[in-house]
Design a protein around this motif. Sequence first.
Motif, PDB file in Angstrom:
ATOM      1  N   LEU A 222      -7.961  -5.632 -26.550  1.00  0.00           N
ATOM      2  CA  LEU A 222      -8.760  -6.708 -27.145  1.00  0.00           C
ATOM      3  C   LEU A 222      -8.327  -7.026 -28.576  1.00  0.00           C
ATOM      4  CD1 LEU A 222     -12.305  -5.603 -25.865  1.00  0.00           C
ATOM      5  CD2 LEU A 222     -10.735  -7.262 -24.839  1.00  0.00           C
ATOM      6  N   GLY A 223      -7.302  -6.320 -29.073  1.00  0.00           N
ATOM      7  CA  GLY A 223      -6.819  -6.559 -30.435  1.00  0.00           C
ATOM      8  C   GLY A 223      -7.789  -6.123 -31.509  1.00  0.00           C
ATOM      9  N   LYS A 224      -8.555  -5.070 -31.223  1.00  0.00           N
ATOM     10  CA  LYS A 224      -9.595  -4.645 -32.160  1.00  0.00           C
ATOM     11  C   LYS A 224      -9.237  -3.377 -32.938  1.00  0.00           C
ATOM     12  CE  LYS A 224     -13.566  -6.743 -29.820  1.00  0.00           C
ATOM     13  NZ  LYS A 224     -14.886  -6.488 -29.206  1.00  0.00           N
ATOM     14  N   ILE A 225      -8.040  -2.868 -32.759  1.00  0.00           N
ATOM     15  CA  ILE A 225      -7.628  -1.678 -33.507  1.00  0.00           C
ATOM     16  C   ILE A 225      -7.287  -2.075 -34.939  1.00  0.00           C
ATOM     17  CG2 ILE A 225      -5.827   0.072 -33.768  1.00  0.00           C
ATOM     18  CD1 ILE A 225      -7.569   0.812 -31.506  1.00  0.00           C
ATOM     19  N   LYS A 226      -7.942  -1.429 -35.893  1.00  0.00           N
ATOM     20  CA  LYS A 226      -7.669  -1.702 -37.317  1.00  0.00           C
ATOM     21  C   LYS A 226      -7.133  -0.478 -38.046  1.00  0.00           C
ATOM     22  CE  LYS A 226     -11.013  -5.462 -37.695  1.00  0.00           C
ATOM     23  NZ  LYS A 226     -12.235  -5.955 -38.364  1.00  0.00           N
ATOM     24  N   SER A 227      -7.418   0.697 -37.523  1.00  0.00           N
ATOM     25  CA  SER A 227      -6.892   1.907 -38.141  1.00  0.00           C
ATOM     26  C   SER A 227      -6.986   3.057 -37.146  1.00  0.00           C
ATOM     27  CB  SER A 227      -7.673   2.262 -39.419  1.00  0.00           C
ATOM     28  OG  SER A 227      -7.145   3.452 -39.986  1.00  0.00           O
ATOM     29  N   THR A 228      -5.835   3.529 -36.696  1.00  0.00           N
ATOM     30  CA  THR A 228      -5.776   4.692 -35.818  1.00  0.00           C
ATOM     31  C   THR A 228      -4.398   5.311 -35.948  1.00  0.00           C
ATOM     32  OG1 THR A 228      -6.256   5.503 -33.586  1.00  0.00           O
ATOM     33  CG2 THR A 228      -4.924   3.504 -33.741  1.00  0.00           C
ATOM     34  N   ILE A 229      -4.256   6.545 -35.509  1.00  0.00           N
ATOM     35  CA  ILE A 229      -2.991   7.257 -35.610  1.00  0.00           C
ATOM     36  C   ILE A 229      -2.369   7.416 -34.229  1.00  0.00           C
ATOM     37  CG2 ILE A 229      -1.860   9.431 -36.227  1.00  0.00           C
ATOM     38  CD1 ILE A 229      -2.688   7.919 -38.661  1.00  0.00           C
ATOM     39  N   VAL A 230      -1.076   7.095 -34.127  1.00  0.00           N
ATOM     40  CA  VAL A 230      -0.309   7.352 -32.914  1.00  0.00           C
ATOM     41  C   VAL A 230       0.666   8.485 -33.227  1.00  0.00           C
ATOM     42  CG1 VAL A 230       1.350   6.440 -31.256  1.00  0.00           C
ATOM     43  CG2 VAL A 230      -0.484   4.980 -32.107  1.00  0.00           C
ATOM     44  N   ASP A 231       0.528   9.611 -32.536  1.00  0.00           N
ATOM     45  CA  ASP A 231       1.426  10.747 -32.731  1.00  0.00           C
ATOM     46  C   ASP A 231       2.586  10.656 -31.757  1.00  0.00           C
ATOM     47  OD1 ASP A 231       0.074  12.088 -34.812  1.00  0.00           O
ATOM     48  OD2 ASP A 231      -1.363  12.922 -33.388  1.00  0.00           O
ATOM     49  N   ILE A 232       3.798  10.776 -32.275  1.00  0.00           N
ATOM     50  CA  ILE A 232       4.985  10.750 -31.414  1.00  0.00           C
ATOM     51  C   ILE A 232       5.861  11.948 -31.743  1.00  0.00           C
ATOM     52  CG2 ILE A 232       4.967   8.243 -31.165  1.00  0.00           C
ATOM     53  CD1 ILE A 232       7.139   8.071 -33.248  1.00  0.00           C
ATOM     54  N   THR A 233       6.656  12.364 -30.773  1.00  0.00           N
ATOM     55  CA  THR A 233       7.530  13.513 -30.974  1.00  0.00           C
ATOM     56  C   THR A 233       8.812  13.109 -31.695  1.00  0.00           C
ATOM     57  OG1 THR A 233       8.509  13.184 -28.785  1.00  0.00           O
ATOM     58  CG2 THR A 233       6.663  14.721 -28.942  1.00  0.00           C
ATOM     59  N   CYS A 234       9.332  14.022 -32.482  1.00  0.00           N
ATOM     60  CA  CYS A 234      10.584  13.786 -33.205  1.00  0.00           C
ATOM     61  C   CYS A 234      11.761  14.035 -32.268  1.00  0.00           C
ATOM     62  CB  CYS A 234      10.683  14.718 -34.407  1.00  0.00           C
ATOM     63  SG  CYS A 234       9.318  14.535 -35.580  1.00  0.00           S
ATOM     64  N   PRO A 235      12.953  13.518 -32.607  1.00  0.00           N
ATOM     65  CA  PRO A 235      14.130  13.710 -31.752  1.00  0.00           C
ATOM     66  C   PRO A 235      14.445  15.185 -31.523  1.00  0.00           C
ATOM     67  CG  PRO A 235      14.560  12.030 -33.407  1.00  0.00           C
ATOM     68  CD  PRO A 235      13.245  12.648 -33.764  1.00  0.00           C
ATOM     69  N   ASN A 236      14.223  16.041 -32.529  1.00  0.00           N
ATOM     70  CA  ASN A 236      14.551  17.464 -32.391  1.00  0.00           C
ATOM     71  C   ASN A 236      13.300  18.318 -32.216  1.00  0.00           C
ATOM     72  OD1 ASN A 236      17.536  17.407 -32.886  1.00  0.00           O
ATOM     73  ND2 ASN A 236      16.853  16.409 -34.751  1.00  0.00           N
ATOM     74  N   GLU A 237      12.467  18.359 -33.245  1.00  0.00           N
ATOM     75  CA  GLU A 237      11.264  19.189 -33.184  1.00  0.00           C
ATOM     76  C   GLU A 237      10.235  18.633 -34.156  1.00  0.00           C
ATOM     77  OE1 GLU A 237       9.970  23.868 -33.817  1.00  0.00           O
ATOM     78  OE2 GLU A 237      12.088  23.302 -33.811  1.00  0.00           O
ATOM     79  N   GLY A 238       8.961  18.816 -33.822  1.00  0.00           N
ATOM     80  CA  GLY A 238       7.885  18.330 -34.682  1.00  0.00           C
ATOM     81  C   GLY A 238       7.347  16.997 -34.214  1.00  0.00           C
ATOM     82  N   LYS A 239       6.556  16.373 -35.066  1.00  0.00           N
ATOM     83  CA  LYS A 239       5.975  15.088 -34.696  1.00  0.00           C
ATOM     84  C   LYS A 239       5.833  14.182 -35.918  1.00  0.00           C
ATOM     85  CE  LYS A 239       1.151  16.546 -35.204  1.00  0.00           C
ATOM     86  NZ  LYS A 239      -0.177  16.650 -34.560  1.00  0.00           N
ATOM     87  N   VAL A 240       5.649  12.907 -35.631  1.00  0.00           N
ATOM     88  CA  VAL A 240       5.443  11.891 -36.664  1.00  0.00           C
ATOM     89  C   VAL A 240       4.131  11.171 -36.353  1.00  0.00           C
ATOM     90  CG1 VAL A 240       6.262   9.690 -37.586  1.00  0.00           C
ATOM     91  CG2 VAL A 240       7.872  11.516 -37.156  1.00  0.00           C
ATOM     92  N   GLY A 241       3.327  10.950 -37.371  1.00  0.00           N
ATOM     93  CA  GLY A 241       2.093  10.196 -37.206  1.00  0.00           C
ATOM     94  C   GLY A 241       2.278   8.778 -37.734  1.00  0.00           C
ATOM     95  N   ILE A 242       2.041   7.789 -36.878  1.00  0.00           N
ATOM     96  CA  ILE A 242       2.130   6.387 -37.294  1.00  0.00           C
ATOM     97  C   ILE A 242       0.727   5.814 -37.364  1.00  0.00           C
ATOM     98  CG2 ILE A 242       3.004   4.091 -36.718  1.00  0.00           C
ATOM     99  CD1 ILE A 242       5.292   5.441 -35.238  1.00  0.00           C
ATOM    100  N   GLU A 243       0.348   5.335 -38.528  1.00  0.00           N
ATOM    101  CA  GLU A 243      -0.974   4.715 -38.692  1.00  0.00           C
ATOM    102  C   GLU A 243      -0.885   3.241 -38.313  1.00  0.00           C
ATOM    103  OE1 GLU A 243      -4.489   3.826 -41.970  1.00  0.00           O
ATOM    104  OE2 GLU A 243      -2.491   4.427 -42.648  1.00  0.00           O
ATOM    105  N   ILE A 244      -1.603   2.873 -37.261  1.00  0.00           N
ATOM    106  CA  ILE A 244      -1.657   1.473 -36.849  1.00  0.00           C
ATOM    107  C   ILE A 244      -2.659   0.754 -37.744  1.00  0.00           C
ATOM    108  CG2 ILE A 244      -2.110  -0.118 -34.951  1.00  0.00           C
ATOM    109  CD1 ILE A 244       0.283   1.743 -34.490  1.00  0.00           C
TER     110      ILE A 244
END
Length: 211
Positions: A60-82
Amino acid sequence: EASLTGIKIRGDVQKGETSENVKQIDAPTKLQYEGIAVFKNDRLIGWLDEDESKGLNYSLGKIKSTIVDITCPNEGKVGIEIIRTKADVKTKVKNGKLTGMIRVEAEGNIADVECRKAELTKTVTIHDFEKKGEEGIKEKIEAVINASQQKYKADIIGFGEALQRSNPVYWKKSEKEWNEKFPDIPIEIETDLKIRRIGTIIDPPLKEIKK
């Protein structure tokens, strides 16, 4: 069909009704958003879980602030704030067959980096993060589509409204049987994520850590 955000009371209800409750810094009774209620024919029929709720808000296009966690190419993760989303819900009739489509455009910033190796200044790295972020958003949308079509059989995203706008003649023929038609409509999902900022972290601290 309607959907509404749920609110849960945390703590003692009677204490929450007193004026003393709001005068305290850490109030013993609080209101907390929790889940999204699904309605059908004006009756509450169930609740969306966290992933399904996010998927609905993306749709519905209502996201204003949330975190998407994704895995790194080798190890660990990155958090992207939408930080911004735009959604488009459409329907298409071709050769008498009806399909639905959801397209979501999102913008975000890299908020947290826990990769052992992540060269954030390279375009290829950011592009990889964007693609993985798009997959994460798509999974949430798939979750709410499955819930709305299979679990509840309730058109909470609004494909019926989209069909009525784009093809009123077809809608008129389908309106009375929409509850039966809706669960079987194939739905395509497109996601597009653009990372605008990488913050001040260029080389994450974990990059230098050796096992």
